[in-house]
Motif scaffolding. Structure first.
Motif, PDB file in Angstrom:
ATOM      1  N   GLY A 456       0.822  -1.194   0.000  1.00 51.79           N
ATOM      2  CA  GLY A 456       0.000   0.000   0.000  1.00 51.79           C
ATOM      3  C   GLY A 456       0.861   1.250   0.000  1.00 51.79           C
ATOM      4  O   GLY A 456       2.082   1.205  -0.198  1.00 51.79           O
ATOM      5  N   HIS A 457       0.232   2.402   0.259  1.00 52.61           N
ATOM      6  CA  HIS A 457       0.942   3.679   0.231  1.00 52.61           C
ATOM      7  C   HIS A 457       0.159   4.668   1.078  1.00 52.61           C
ATOM      8  O   HIS A 457      -1.041   4.518   1.286  1.00 52.61           O
ATOM      9  CB  HIS A 457       1.056   4.182  -1.215  1.00 52.61           C
ATOM     10  CG  HIS A 457       2.061   5.263  -1.416  1.00 52.61           C
ATOM     11  ND1 HIS A 457       3.412   5.059  -1.271  1.00 52.61           N
ATOM     12  CD2 HIS A 457       1.925   6.583  -1.741  1.00 52.61           C
ATOM     13  CE1 HIS A 457       4.058   6.184  -1.519  1.00 52.61           C
ATOM     14  NE2 HIS A 457       3.172   7.126  -1.794  1.00 52.61           N
ATOM     15  N   GLY A 458       0.842   5.686   1.569  1.00 56.56           N
ATOM     16  CA  GLY A 458       0.173   6.707   2.352  1.00 56.56           C
ATOM     17  C   GLY A 458      -0.002   6.303   3.806  1.00 56.56           C
ATOM     18  O   GLY A 458       0.579   5.307   4.279  1.00 56.56           O
ATOM     19  N   PRO A 459      -0.821   7.062   4.563  1.00 58.56           N
ATOM     20  CA  PRO A 459      -0.984   6.805   5.996  1.00 58.56           C
ATOM     21  C   PRO A 459      -1.492   5.413   6.348  1.00 58.56           C
ATOM     22  O   PRO A 459      -1.236   4.920   7.446  1.00 58.56           O
ATOM     23  CB  PRO A 459      -1.997   7.881   6.424  1.00 58.56           C
ATOM     24  CG  PRO A 459      -1.813   8.992   5.449  1.00 58.56           C
ATOM     25  CD  PRO A 459      -1.510   8.311   4.142  1.00 58.56           C
ATOM     26  N   ARG A 460      -2.196   4.759   5.420  1.00 57.64           N
ATOM     27  CA  ARG A 460      -2.711   3.421   5.736  1.00 57.64           C
ATOM     28  C   ARG A 460      -1.854   2.312   5.126  1.00 57.64           C
ATOM     29  O   ARG A 460      -2.301   1.166   4.969  1.00 57.64           O
ATOM     30  CB  ARG A 460      -4.165   3.275   5.284  1.00 57.64           C
ATOM     31  CG  ARG A 460      -5.103   4.070   6.171  1.00 57.64           C
ATOM     32  CD  ARG A 460      -6.513   3.544   6.206  1.00 57.64           C
ATOM     33  NE  ARG A 460      -6.649   2.381   7.053  1.00 57.64           N
ATOM     34  CZ  ARG A 460      -7.703   2.145   7.860  1.00 57.64           C
ATOM     35  NH1 ARG A 460      -8.668   3.037   7.957  1.00 57.64           N
ATOM     36  NH2 ARG A 460      -7.772   1.050   8.567  1.00 57.64           N
ATOM     37  N   LYS A 461      -0.615   2.647   4.835  1.00 54.44           N
ATOM     38  CA  LYS A 461       0.326   1.616   4.387  1.00 54.44           C
ATOM     39  C   LYS A 461       0.447   0.551   5.476  1.00 54.44           C
ATOM     40  O   LYS A 461       0.356   0.852   6.670  1.00 54.44           O
ATOM     41  CB  LYS A 461       1.690   2.253   4.104  1.00 54.44           C
ATOM     42  CG  LYS A 461       2.728   1.284   3.566  1.00 54.44           C
ATOM     43  CD  LYS A 461       4.023   2.022   3.233  1.00 54.44           C
ATOM     44  CE  LYS A 461       5.063   1.067   2.657  1.00 54.44           C
ATOM     45  NZ  LYS A 461       6.326   1.764   2.298  1.00 54.44           N
ATOM     46  N   CYS A 462       0.656  -0.688   5.088  1.00 50.24           N
ATOM     47  CA  CYS A 462       0.748  -1.800   6.030  1.00 50.24           C
ATOM     48  C   CYS A 462       1.725  -1.487   7.154  1.00 50.24           C
ATOM     49  O   CYS A 462       2.902  -1.208   6.908  1.00 50.24           O
ATOM     50  CB  CYS A 462       1.174  -3.072   5.311  1.00 50.24           C
ATOM     51  SG  CYS A 462       1.470  -4.463   6.404  1.00 50.24           S
ATOM     52  N   ILE A 463       1.245  -1.543   8.387  1.00 48.00           N
ATOM     53  CA  ILE A 463       2.054  -1.159   9.542  1.00 48.00           C
ATOM     54  C   ILE A 463       3.158  -2.182   9.833  1.00 48.00           C
ATOM     55  O   ILE A 463       4.188  -1.851  10.407  1.00 48.00           O
ATOM     56  CB  ILE A 463       1.140  -0.985  10.777  1.00 48.00           C
ATOM     57  CG1 ILE A 463       1.893  -0.281  11.910  1.00 48.00           C
ATOM     58  CG2 ILE A 463       0.567  -2.315  11.231  1.00 48.00           C
ATOM     59  CD1 ILE A 463       0.994   0.068  13.087  1.00 48.00           C
ATOM     60  N   GLY A 464       2.947  -3.437   9.407  1.00 45.33           N
ATOM     61  CA  GLY A 464       3.915  -4.476   9.746  1.00 45.33           C
ATOM     62  C   GLY A 464       4.835  -4.869   8.611  1.00 45.33           C
ATOM     63  O   GLY A 464       5.464  -5.930   8.667  1.00 45.33           O
ATOM     64  N   ASN A 465       4.988  -4.013   7.589  1.00 37.66           N
ATOM     65  CA  ASN A 465       5.763  -4.427   6.409  1.00 37.66           C
ATOM     66  C   ASN A 465       7.231  -4.662   6.740  1.00 37.66           C
ATOM     67  O   ASN A 465       7.847  -5.579   6.203  1.00 37.66           O
ATOM     68  CB  ASN A 465       5.598  -3.409   5.284  1.00 37.66           C
ATOM     69  CG  ASN A 465       6.263  -2.079   5.557  1.00 37.66           C
ATOM     70  OD1 ASN A 465       7.432  -1.863   5.247  1.00 37.66           O
ATOM     71  ND2 ASN A 465       5.522  -1.148   6.152  1.00 37.66           N
ATOM     72  N   ARG A 466       7.816  -3.858   7.625  1.00 36.82           N
ATOM     73  CA  ARG A 466       9.237  -4.060   7.959  1.00 36.82           C
ATOM     74  C   ARG A 466       9.449  -5.376   8.705  1.00 36.82           C
ATOM     75  O   ARG A 466      10.470  -6.050   8.524  1.00 36.82           O
ATOM     76  CB  ARG A 466       9.758  -2.880   8.782  1.00 36.82           C
ATOM     77  CG  ARG A 466       9.926  -1.612   7.959  1.00 36.82           C
ATOM     78  CD  ARG A 466      10.867  -0.618   8.599  1.00 36.82           C
ATOM     79  NE  ARG A 466      10.311  -0.054   9.821  1.00 36.82           N
ATOM     80  CZ  ARG A 466      10.925   0.874  10.566  1.00 36.82           C
ATOM     81  NH1 ARG A 466      12.118   1.308  10.203  1.00 36.82           N
ATOM     82  NH2 ARG A 466      10.367   1.357  11.650  1.00 36.82           N
ATOM     83  N   PHE A 467       8.490  -5.721   9.543  1.00 38.84           N
ATOM     84  CA  PHE A 467       8.586  -6.989  10.266  1.00 38.84           C
ATOM     85  C   PHE A 467       8.521  -8.159   9.287  1.00 38.84           C
ATOM     86  O   PHE A 467       9.312  -9.106   9.376  1.00 38.84           O
ATOM     87  CB  PHE A 467       7.448  -7.084  11.284  1.00 38.84           C
ATOM     88  CG  PHE A 467       7.517  -8.297  12.167  1.00 38.84           C
ATOM     89  CD1 PHE A 467       8.194  -8.257  13.369  1.00 38.84           C
ATOM     90  CD2 PHE A 467       6.904  -9.492  11.793  1.00 38.84           C
ATOM     91  CE1 PHE A 467       8.267  -9.379  14.191  1.00 38.84           C
ATOM     92  CE2 PHE A 467       6.974 -10.611  12.596  1.00 38.84           C
ATOM     93  CZ  PHE A 467       7.656 -10.556  13.802  1.00 38.84           C
ATOM     94  N   ALA A 468       7.588  -8.106   8.338  1.00 43.35           N
ATOM     95  CA  ALA A 468       7.443  -9.182   7.356  1.00 43.35           C
ATOM     96  C   ALA A 468       8.704  -9.339   6.514  1.00 43.35           C
ATOM     97  O   ALA A 468       9.149 -10.460   6.228  1.00 43.35           O
ATOM     98  CB  ALA A 468       6.240  -8.906   6.459  1.00 43.35           C
TER      99      ALA A 468
END
Length: 519
Positions: A456-468
Motif C-alpha cells: 500500500g501507500h500513504g498513511p494506511r500503508k501496512c504497519i507491519g511491512n518491515r517486520f514481514a
C-alpha cells in the motif's frame, strides 16, 4: 407430504429469509447496473458487470489474478472504470498518479478500508486495525506504531533469528524427510513460531510439535474456500449481518476465536501477575487498556476484544502473507540459479564479517537481498487489490480525454489493481521475467510512484511491512547458507495460480528441492 409443515414457524421463517434475500439481491443488481451508467463514465457492460464475473470468481471458475487483469485491461486508456465489487458499485482506479493523489494528498477524503464483516458479528476481524475507521483507526495506529520502530525491530531480530536457526537446523537434521518440501506448509510453521514469540511471548517449535494449536488454528483461520456455500456465507455476513448474528454465522470457526481469546487473556494475566514487560504489541495494548477518562489518551477504552483482534490480525498477516512471500522468493531462487548464486555470495560475505552470524545491521545492508525480495513482491504482491472507501464527497478528473469529471459519494469504494499494475509492461518491461535489477540503486528511482504497491501507500500503508521483510530475509539468508535451492518435477514454472483460493498459490503447491551445501 404433510402440508402442516409448510405453515410451521420454521418454514415461515425460512420463506421470509429467502424472500428478503431475493429482494435484496435484485435491488443490489439494479442499483449496481444503473449507478455508473447514470454518471457517464466507462463501465463494464451489463453482461459482465452485474453478477457474472463475481460468481465465476466465487465458484472457482477463474483465478483472482485473471479477474484483476480482465478488469484492468477492459479500458486500457481510462484512468478509472466503473465496476462491481461483490454486488456493489465501485471504481477501479488504474492510474498511478491518481492513486497517489487519493491515498496521500487527499487522504482525508479516503481514510478507510471497506468493511466486509460487522464487528458485532465477528469482532476478531471487525475490530482490527485494518477494519477500523476514523478516529478509532487513528488511535489504534498511534498505539501500535511503536511496536514497529527500528529499535523494536532490532529487539525482535534476535527472536526471529533464533526461530530461523531452529527451522533450518531441523531441515538439516531431517534431510531424509525434507530433501523435497512443499514450502507453504513448512514456512507457515516458521511464521507460526515467529509470531508466537514476537507477539505473544510464547515459545513454539512447529516443526517438532507439528500439531500445536497455534499452527492448527492458523490453518483454519486462513482457509477461505470458494463455492456456493462460501458465496452464501459471505453474502449473509456482508449484507444481512443481523441474520448472521441470530444464527451464529461467523467469518472464522468458533474454536479459532475461542482459542485466541483464551491465549490473549492468559498472556495478559501472566504478565500482570508476574510483572513481565516485553516491548511488543501485547505490552502496548495492555498499556492502553486502562486509560479511560484520561484526556491525553484515547477517547475509546480498549476492550479485550480490541486487544485480541489486533493480536490476531498480526498473527493472520504473518502466518499467511509473510509465508507466501517466502515461498515465492524460494521458488524464484530455485528457478533462477544465477540470482541465487549472487544472493548467496552476498549472504556469505556478511556471515564471514560477522563470525558466521548475521546481525540486524548486516541484514539491513544486504542490498541484493532487498532487490530480490522487492522483485518477488512486484511479481507476486500480497494483495491483488487494494482499496479505499470514500468518506467525503470528492470530484475525480475525467477518466478519459473529452470526458467529464465524476463525483464520488461517501461509501463509494475505490479499488487499486496492484497485481495488474505490477504486471503492466508500461511500468515494468517484460513483466513476467524475475529481474531484481529493477530495484537496483541505478534503476529503482525510475519506478513510477504507486505503480508498485505491495504494502500500500500513504498513511494506511501496512504497519507491519518491515517486520514481514525482516522475518523473510533472515530465513532466506539462513537457507542459502546451508542449502542449494533446486526445482523438482513438482515445481510449477511458469507459475499457474489455483482457482480455489483468493491468495496467490500455484496449482499443486510450492515445491522445491533442498540440496545440502558443504560448509
Amino acid at each position: 407430504m404433510d402440508l402442516s409443515m409448510l405453515s410451521s414457524p420454521f418454514a415461515l421463517l425460512l420463506s421470509t429469509l429467502i424472500v428478503l434475500g431475493v429482494v435484496k439481491l435484485v435491488t443490489l443488481v439494479k442499483h449496481t447496473y444503473f449507478y455508473w451508467k447514470s454518471k457517464g463514465l466507462p463501465y463494464l457492460p451489463k453482461s459482465i458487470s452485474t453478477l457474472g464475473t463475481d460468481l465465476k470468481l466465487f465458484l472457482g471458475h477463474i483465478t483472482f489474478t485473471d479477474y484483476c487483469l480482465y478488469l484492468y485491461n477492459y479500458y486500457p486508456d481510462a484512468k478509472y472504470v466503473g465496476i462491481v465489487d461483490f454486488f456493489k458499485p465501485a471504481l477501479l482506479v488504474r492510474d498511478p498518479e491518481l492513486i497517489k493523489t487519493i491515498v496521500v494528498k487527499d487522504f482525508e477524503h479516503f481514510p478507510d478500508h471497506r468493511s466486509f464483516v460487522d464487528e458485532d458479528v465477528e469482532p476478531l476481524f471487525g475490530k482490527n486495525i485494518f477494519s477500523l475507521r476514523g478516529d478509532r483507526w487513528k488511535e489504534m495506529r498511534n498505539t501500535l506504531s511503536p511496536s514497529f520502530t527500528a529499535s523494536k525491530m532490532k529487539f525482535m531480530f534476535d527472536l526471529l533469528s533464533k526461530c530461523s536457526h531452529d527451522f533450518v537446523n531441523y531441515l538439516i537434521d531431517h534431510h531424509d524427510q525434507y530433501h523435497e518440501i512443499e514450502t507453504k506448509e513448512a514456512f507457515r510453521r516458521y511464521t507460526t513460531d515467529v509470531i508466537a514469540t514476537a507477539a505473544f511471548g510464547i515459545s513454539v517449535n512447529s516443526m517438532k510439535d507439528r500439531n500445536n494449536e497455534f499452527f492448527i488454528r492458523g490453518v483454519e483461520a486462513t482457509k477461505f474456500p470458494t463455492g456456493v456455500g462460501a458465496l452464501a456465507r459471505f453474502f449473509i455476513l456482508r449484507y444481512l449481518p443481523w441474520i448472521a448474528k441470530v444464527f451464529g454465522v461467523g467469518f472464522f470457526p468458533p474454536a479459532t476465536t475461542k482459542f485466541f481469546r483464551k491465549v490473549i487473556k492468559e498472556t495478559i494475566k501472566t504478565r500482570q501477575e508476574q510483572g513481565i514487560v516485553r516491548p511488543d504489541m501485547i505490552h502496548l495494548l495492555m498499556q492502553s487498556l486502562d486509560k479511560e477518562g484520561d484526556p491525553k489518551h484515547s477517547a475509546h477504552k480498549l476492550s479485550i476484544d480490541d486487544v485480541v483482534s489486533q493480536a490476531f490480525i498480526f498473527f493472520f498477516a504473518g502466518f499467511d502473507t509473510a509465508s507466501t512471500l517466502m515461498c515465492f522468493v524460494a521458488h524464484e531462487l530455485a528457478v533462477n540459479q544465477d540470482v541465487q548464486d549472487r544472493l548467496r555470495k552476498e549472504v556469505l560475505q556478511y556471515l564471514a564479517e560477522g563470525n558466521d552470524e548475521i546481525s540486524y545491521e548486516s541484514l539491513t545492508k544486504m542490498t541484493y537481498m532487498d532487490m530480490v525480495t522487492s522483485e518477488a513482491l512486484r511479481k507476486y504482491p500480497p494483495t491483488v487489490f487494494l482499496d479505499r472507501l470514500c468518506a467525503k464527497r470528492y470530484e475525480l478528473p475525467p477518466s478519459q480525454p473529452g470526458g467529464k469529471s465524476v463525483i464520488v459519494e461517501p461509501d463509494d469504494a475505490l479499488l487499486f489493481p496492484a497485481y495488474a499494475m505490477q504486471r503492466d509492461p508500461k511500468y515494468f518491461p517484460n513483466p513476467d521475467k524475475f529481474d531484481p535489477e529493477r530495484f537496483s540503486e541505478e534503476n529503482k528511482d525510475n519506478i513510477l510512484s504507486c505503480s508498485y504497491l505491495p504494502f500500500g501507500h500513504g498513511p494506511r500503508k501496512c504497519i507491519g511491512n518491515r517486520f514481514a521483510l525482516m522475518e523473510t530475509k533472515i530465513l532466506i539468508a539462513h537457507l542459502l547458507q546451508k542449502f542449494n535451492l533446486k526445482t523438482t518435477d513438482k515445481t510449477v514454472e511458469p507459475v499457474v495460480f489455483t482457482k480455489n483460493e483468493f491468495s496467490l498459490k500455484p496449482v499443486g503447491g510450492f515445491w522445491i528441492r533442498l540440496e545440502k551445501r558443504e560448509t
